[in-house]
Write a protein that holds these residues in place. Structure first.
Motif, PDB file in Angstrom:
ATOM      1  N   ILE A 153       0.856  -1.179   0.000  1.00 53.02           N
ATOM      2  CA  ILE A 153       0.000   0.000   0.000  1.00 53.02           C
ATOM      3  C   ILE A 153       0.898   1.236   0.000  1.00 53.02           C
ATOM      4  O   ILE A 153       1.761   1.387   0.875  1.00 53.02           O
ATOM      5  CB  ILE A 153      -0.909   0.026   1.251  1.00 53.02           C
ATOM      6  N   LEU A 154       0.688   2.107  -0.976  1.00 55.68           N
ATOM      7  CA  LEU A 154       1.488   3.327  -1.086  1.00 55.68           C
ATOM      8  C   LEU A 154       0.749   4.498  -0.440  1.00 55.68           C
ATOM      9  O   LEU A 154      -0.471   4.633  -0.595  1.00 55.68           O
ATOM     10  CB  LEU A 154       1.759   3.637  -2.561  1.00 55.68           C
ATOM     11  N   LEU A 155       1.500   5.329   0.268  1.00 56.11           N
ATOM     12  CA  LEU A 155       0.923   6.519   0.892  1.00 56.11           C
ATOM     13  C   LEU A 155       1.558   7.773   0.286  1.00 56.11           C
ATOM     14  O   LEU A 155       2.778   7.936   0.305  1.00 56.11           O
ATOM     15  CB  LEU A 155       1.169   6.516   2.407  1.00 56.11           C
ATOM     16  N   SER A 156       0.707   8.630  -0.272  1.00 52.02           N
ATOM     17  CA  SER A 156       1.165   9.912  -0.799  1.00 52.02           C
ATOM     18  C   SER A 156       0.516  11.034   0.014  1.00 52.02           C
ATOM     19  O   SER A 156      -0.692  11.042   0.218  1.00 52.02           O
ATOM     20  CB  SER A 156       0.777  10.047  -2.275  1.00 52.02           C
ATOM     21  N   VAL A 157       1.347  11.960   0.495  1.00 50.75           N
ATOM     22  CA  VAL A 157       0.850  13.134   1.208  1.00 50.75           C
ATOM     23  C   VAL A 157       1.416  14.369   0.518  1.00 50.75           C
ATOM     24  O   VAL A 157       2.629  14.464   0.304  1.00 50.75           O
ATOM     25  CB  VAL A 157       1.273  13.114   2.699  1.00 50.75           C
ATOM     26  N   ASP A 158       0.521  15.261   0.149  1.00 50.14           N
ATOM     27  CA  ASP A 158       0.936  16.499  -0.519  1.00 50.14           C
ATOM     28  C   ASP A 158       1.695  16.183  -1.821  1.00 50.14           C
ATOM     29  O   ASP A 158       2.744  16.761  -2.113  1.00 50.14           O
ATOM     30  CB  ASP A 158       1.808  17.333   0.420  1.00 50.14           C
ATOM     31  N   SER A 159       1.153  15.214  -2.585  1.00 47.26           N
ATOM     32  CA  SER A 159       1.664  14.834  -3.922  1.00 47.26           C
ATOM     33  C   SER A 159       3.075  14.247  -3.908  1.00 47.26           C
ATOM     34  O   SER A 159       3.795  14.291  -4.921  1.00 47.26           O
ATOM     35  CB  SER A 159       1.625  16.033  -4.883  1.00 47.26           C
ATOM     36  N   LYS A 160       3.480  13.641  -2.777  1.00 51.55           N
ATOM     37  CA  LYS A 160       4.775  12.953  -2.709  1.00 51.55           C
ATOM     38  C   LYS A 160       4.610  11.630  -1.964  1.00 51.55           C
ATOM     39  O   LYS A 160       3.873  11.539  -0.978  1.00 51.55           O
ATOM     40  CB  LYS A 160       5.806  13.812  -1.961  1.00 51.55           C
ATOM     41  N   ILE A 161       5.299  10.582  -2.456  1.00 51.44           N
ATOM     42  CA  ILE A 161       5.268   9.299  -1.765  1.00 51.44           C
ATOM     43  C   ILE A 161       5.996   9.455  -0.434  1.00 51.44           C
ATOM     44  O   ILE A 161       7.151   9.882  -0.390  1.00 51.44           O
ATOM     45  CB  ILE A 161       5.935   8.186  -2.605  1.00 51.44           C
ATOM     46  N   ARG A 162       5.301   9.075   0.655  1.00 48.25           N
ATOM     47  CA  ARG A 162       5.888   9.223   1.989  1.00 48.25           C
ATOM     48  C   ARG A 162       6.228   7.887   2.643  1.00 48.25           C
ATOM     49  O   ARG A 162       7.001   7.851   3.604  1.00 48.25           O
ATOM     50  CB  ARG A 162       4.911   9.976   2.898  1.00 48.25           C
ATOM     51  N   GLY A 163       5.647   6.817   2.117  1.00 48.33           N
ATOM     52  CA  GLY A 163       5.946   5.519   2.716  1.00 48.33           C
ATOM     53  C   GLY A 163       5.187   4.385   2.055  1.00 48.33           C
ATOM     54  O   GLY A 163       4.302   4.593   1.221  1.00 48.33           O
ATOM     55  N   ILE A 164       5.587   3.166   2.413  1.00 51.25           N
ATOM     56  CA  ILE A 164       4.920   1.950   1.935  1.00 51.25           C
ATOM     57  C   ILE A 164       4.491   1.148   3.152  1.00 51.25           C
ATOM     58  O   ILE A 164       5.264   0.974   4.101  1.00 51.25           O
ATOM     59  CB  ILE A 164       5.865   1.082   1.069  1.00 51.25           C
ATOM     60  N   ILE A 165       3.259   0.674   3.123  1.00 49.40           N
ATOM     61  CA  ILE A 165       2.766  -0.206   4.186  1.00 49.40           C
ATOM     62  C   ILE A 165       2.560  -1.595   3.576  1.00 49.40           C
ATOM     63  O   ILE A 165       1.835  -1.755   2.597  1.00 49.40           O
ATOM     64  CB  ILE A 165       1.451   0.318   4.787  1.00 49.40           C
ATOM     65  N   GLY A 166       3.242  -2.585   4.156  1.00 45.91           N
ATOM     66  CA  GLY A 166       3.115  -3.965   3.669  1.00 45.91           C
ATOM     67  C   GLY A 166       2.083  -4.719   4.480  1.00 45.91           C
ATOM     68  O   GLY A 166       2.125  -4.731   5.720  1.00 45.91           O
ATOM     69  N   ILE A 167       1.118  -5.332   3.799  1.00 49.28           N
ATOM     70  CA  ILE A 167       0.029  -6.067   4.455  1.00 49.28           C
ATOM     71  C   ILE A 167       0.131  -7.551   4.085  1.00 49.28           C
ATOM     72  O   ILE A 167       0.231  -7.901   2.906  1.00 49.28           O
ATOM     73  CB  ILE A 167      -1.349  -5.536   4.016  1.00 49.28           C
ATOM     74  N   SER A 168       0.093  -8.415   5.090  1.00 51.52           N
ATOM     75  CA  SER A 168       0.140  -9.861   4.848  1.00 51.52           C
ATOM     76  C   SER A 168      -1.145 -10.510   5.342  1.00 51.52           C
ATOM     77  O   SER A 168      -1.683 -10.115   6.381  1.00 51.52           O
ATOM     78  CB  SER A 168       1.341 -10.487   5.561  1.00 51.52           C
ATOM     79  N   ASP A 169      -1.611 -11.482   4.587  1.00 50.04           N
ATOM     80  CA  ASP A 169      -2.823 -12.229   4.955  1.00 50.04           C
ATOM     81  C   ASP A 169      -2.489 -13.714   4.894  1.00 50.04           C
ATOM     82  O   ASP A 169      -2.112 -14.236   3.837  1.00 50.04           O
ATOM     83  CB  ASP A 169      -3.958 -11.896   3.978  1.00 50.04           C
ATOM     84  N   LYS A 170      -2.588 -14.393   6.017  1.00 53.86           N
ATOM     85  CA  LYS A 170      -2.194 -15.799   6.111  1.00 53.86           C
ATOM     86  C   LYS A 170      -3.124 -16.701   5.301  1.00 53.86           C
ATOM     87  O   LYS A 170      -4.344 -16.535   5.321  1.00 53.86           O
ATOM     88  CB  LYS A 170      -2.205 -16.227   7.574  1.00 53.86           C
ATOM     89  N   ILE A 171      -2.512 -17.653   4.588  1.00 57.27           N
ATOM     90  CA  ILE A 171      -3.294 -18.643   3.829  1.00 57.27           C
ATOM     91  C   ILE A 171      -3.959 -19.605   4.814  1.00 57.27           C
ATOM     92  O   ILE A 171      -3.350 -20.027   5.799  1.00 57.27           O
ATOM     93  CB  ILE A 171      -2.386 -19.416   2.850  1.00 57.27           C
ATOM     94  N   LYS A 172      -5.213 -19.952   4.559  1.00 58.25           N
ATOM     95  CA  LYS A 172      -5.938 -20.886   5.435  1.00 58.25           C
ATOM     96  C   LYS A 172      -5.224 -22.238   5.460  1.00 58.25           C
ATOM     97  O   LYS A 172      -4.754 -22.719   4.428  1.00 58.25           O
ATOM     98  CB  LYS A 172      -7.377 -21.065   4.937  1.00 58.25           C
ATOM     99  N   ASP A 173      -5.192 -22.838   6.643  1.00 63.52           N
ATOM    100  CA  ASP A 173      -4.477 -24.104   6.818  1.00 63.52           C
ATOM    101  C   ASP A 173      -4.994 -25.202   5.893  1.00 63.52           C
ATOM    102  O   ASP A 173      -4.234 -26.018   5.388  1.00 63.52           O
ATOM    103  CB  ASP A 173      -4.587 -24.576   8.277  1.00 63.52           C
ATOM    104  N   GLN A 174      -6.301 -25.217   5.674  1.00 66.98           N
ATOM    105  CA  GLN A 174      -6.908 -26.302   4.893  1.00 66.98           C
ATOM    106  C   GLN A 174      -7.017 -25.983   3.400  1.00 66.98           C
ATOM    107  O   GLN A 174      -7.501 -26.809   2.626  1.00 66.98           O
ATOM    108  CB  GLN A 174      -8.288 -26.663   5.449  1.00 66.98           C
ATOM    109  N   ALA A 175      -6.575 -24.776   2.988  1.00 70.01           N
ATOM    110  CA  ALA A 175      -6.774 -24.345   1.597  1.00 70.01           C
ATOM    111  C   ALA A 175      -6.067 -25.261   0.600  1.00 70.01           C
ATOM    112  O   ALA A 175      -6.676 -25.727  -0.368  1.00 70.01           O
ATOM    113  CB  ALA A 175      -6.302 -22.907   1.416  1.00 70.01           C
ATOM    114  N   LEU A 176      -4.778 -25.525   0.824  1.00 69.03           N
ATOM    115  CA  LEU A 176      -4.009 -26.341  -0.123  1.00 69.03           C
ATOM    116  C   LEU A 176      -4.570 -27.756  -0.209  1.00 69.03           C
ATOM    117  O   LEU A 176      -4.668 -28.333  -1.302  1.00 69.03           O
ATOM    118  CB  LEU A 176      -2.532 -26.373   0.287  1.00 69.03           C
ATOM    119  N   TYR A 177      -4.959 -28.322   0.950  1.00 70.84           N
ATOM    120  CA  TYR A 177      -5.537 -29.665   0.962  1.00 70.84           C
ATOM    121  C   TYR A 177      -6.821 -29.717   0.127  1.00 70.84           C
ATOM    122  O   TYR A 177      -7.007 -30.623  -0.697  1.00 70.84           O
ATOM    123  CB  TYR A 177      -5.832 -30.092   2.404  1.00 70.84           C
ATOM    124  N   ALA A 178      -7.699 -28.719   0.327  1.00 70.19           N
ATOM    125  CA  ALA A 178      -8.969 -28.672  -0.410  1.00 70.19           C
ATOM    126  C   ALA A 178      -8.725 -28.525  -1.914  1.00 70.19           C
ATOM    127  O   ALA A 178      -9.375 -29.192  -2.734  1.00 70.19           O
ATOM    128  CB  ALA A 178      -9.829 -27.521   0.101  1.00 70.19           C
TER     129      ALA A 178
END
Length: 408
Positions: free
Chosen positions: A312-337
């Motif tokens: 996720i990119l954050l721009s304040v006052d028309s300049k990139i100020r930072g990056i926020i990294g978001i992780s979402d864990k894969i469900k334990d049973q997903a690969l098996y299914a």
């Protein structure tokens, strides 16, 4: 609320136009519109979304959903048979009456089979009564035996009974089947398109990394400032990623301000004003659409994408100020299914709004083929994507699996 006084009445007596008071923890009695107050409502029984829906004056509310946080006044718009809940119940009843193709065939056969069985049974009765001389009792027994053994009723009753039980049990656990024809069609599915977030993953993303302007340039925005602007901007959103950013800001005791001129850009992010500064928060498309370059953040941005982190990119006052990294864990049973489905010979596809690199990284963990991963798909393009999968081959019968109302 009548003549300015609060009065309790049975739900059956509510009429269109009545003003109702709904307190926190209470169910919304009927469909209507909020005229005063703001709250968050649990609409999971209707939408399947676990995130509470933010509601304020002018927003519509649905009967049988649960008011969670605020006291609201609402005006009644639909009662009885006109409410959404009644329509869903009616939908299930209609589904149970819809005939599958096999049921139609059974009915057709029964139209001929039943008369033939009756004629044969009657013939047997006449033969043994008049010619065989077995008497009335024995001849009736022969007639009954032929009818019972042939059992013409079972042919017409077996399939509708199975459909009624199947659709009824499905409705009990939140699965609505359109009818016997849909239930039968599932058997022929040979391609399944899976939505990623909340279906293959847990659907509760968390902030895993923050890249700051100060970290890269030695001057500029710190982590605290990034979370302040990002968290404040996301206060106007109910997206799971927004919830993750706000939660991170709250854990670090960072003050957030209500956003002004809030504008959600579907599939891209948010445009808003915080502390009198223009703020953009979202994916690369949103930033490029506003003609803002990534600059020193480009290498780090690509690195995070390649590692399967939603960036996720954050721009304040028309300049990139930072990056926020978001992780979402894969469900334990997903690969098996998924592997169980692959063993059944079903072709599997993954669909997500994430960027291509993140999608490929997660897809690789779940053994999806690269050409079976649909990335950067906007919510309103999901139907088109499923349709394109259907058109890949005339024999393709495609099912879509998702957890959100936009998937439905």
């Amino acid at each position: 609320l009548k003549d300015g006084k609060e009065t309790e009445i049975p739900i059956e007596e509510i009429e269109v136009g009545d003003i109702l008071i709904v307190k926190p923890g209470m169910k919304i009695p009927v469909d209507g519109k909020i005229i005063e107050g703001k709250t968050k409502i649990d609409e999971s029984m209707i939408t399947g979304e676990s995130v509470y829906a933010k509601k304020t004056a002018g927003d519509e509310v649905i009967g049988a959903t649960v008011n969670q946080t605020g006291l609201i006044k609402m005006t009644t718009e639909k009662v009885g048979k006109d409410t959404l809940l009644f329509q869903i119940i009616d939908f299930v009843k209609e589904a149970q009456s819809k005939k599958a193709a096999k049921q139609q065939l059974a009915d057709k056969v029964s139209n001929y089979f039943v008369p033939i069985v009756i004629i044969v049974a009657l013939g047997a009765f006449l033969y043994w009564f008049f010619i065989g001389g077995l008497g009335l009792e024995t001849s009736l027994l022969v007639f009954t035996s032929v009818v019972v053994i042939a059992c013409p009723c079972a042919l017409g009753l077996a399939i509708p009974t199975a459909v009624m039980v199947g659709t009824g049990k499905g409705a009990e656990i939140g699965i609505l089947v359109k009818g016997g024809d849909s239930l039968e069609a599932i058997n022929n599915v040979n391609n399944i398109v899976f939505d990623k977030t909340g279906t293959l993953t847990i659907g509760k993303p968390k902030v895993s990394v923050i890249v700051t302007e100060k970290e890269l340039k030695k001057v500029g925005f710190t982590e605290k400032e990034i979370l302040h602007f990002a968290g404040s901007a996301e206060l106007g959103s109910e997206h799971t990623i927004a919830k993750a950013i706000i939660e991170e800001a709250n854990q670090k005791m960072i003050d957030l301000n209500e956003p002004k001129e809030f504008n959600a850009v579907p599939g891209k992010g948010i445009e808003t004003t915080i502390d009198n500064l223009k703020v953009l928060i979202g994916n690369e498309k949103l930033i490029l659409d506003n003609k803002i370059g990534l600059g020193l953040f480009e290498n780090k941005f690509k690195e995070l994408q390649n590692s399967g982190i939603t960036t996720i990119l954050l721009s304040v006052d028309s300049k990139i100020r930072g990056i926020i990294g978001i992780s979402d864990k894969i469900k334990d049973q997903a690969l098996y299914a998924l592997n169980e489905l692959r063993e059944m010979g079903i072709q599997l596809y993954m669909l997500t709004g994430d960027n291509r690199q993140t999608a490929l990284s997660i897809g690789k963990e779940l053994d999806f083929e690269e050409n079976h991963i649909y990335a950067e798909v906007l919510p309103n393009d999901k139907a088109k994507t499923v349709k394109s999968t259907q058109e890949l081959n005339e024999s393709n019968i495609v099912a879509m699996v998702g957890d959100g109302i936009n998937d439905a």
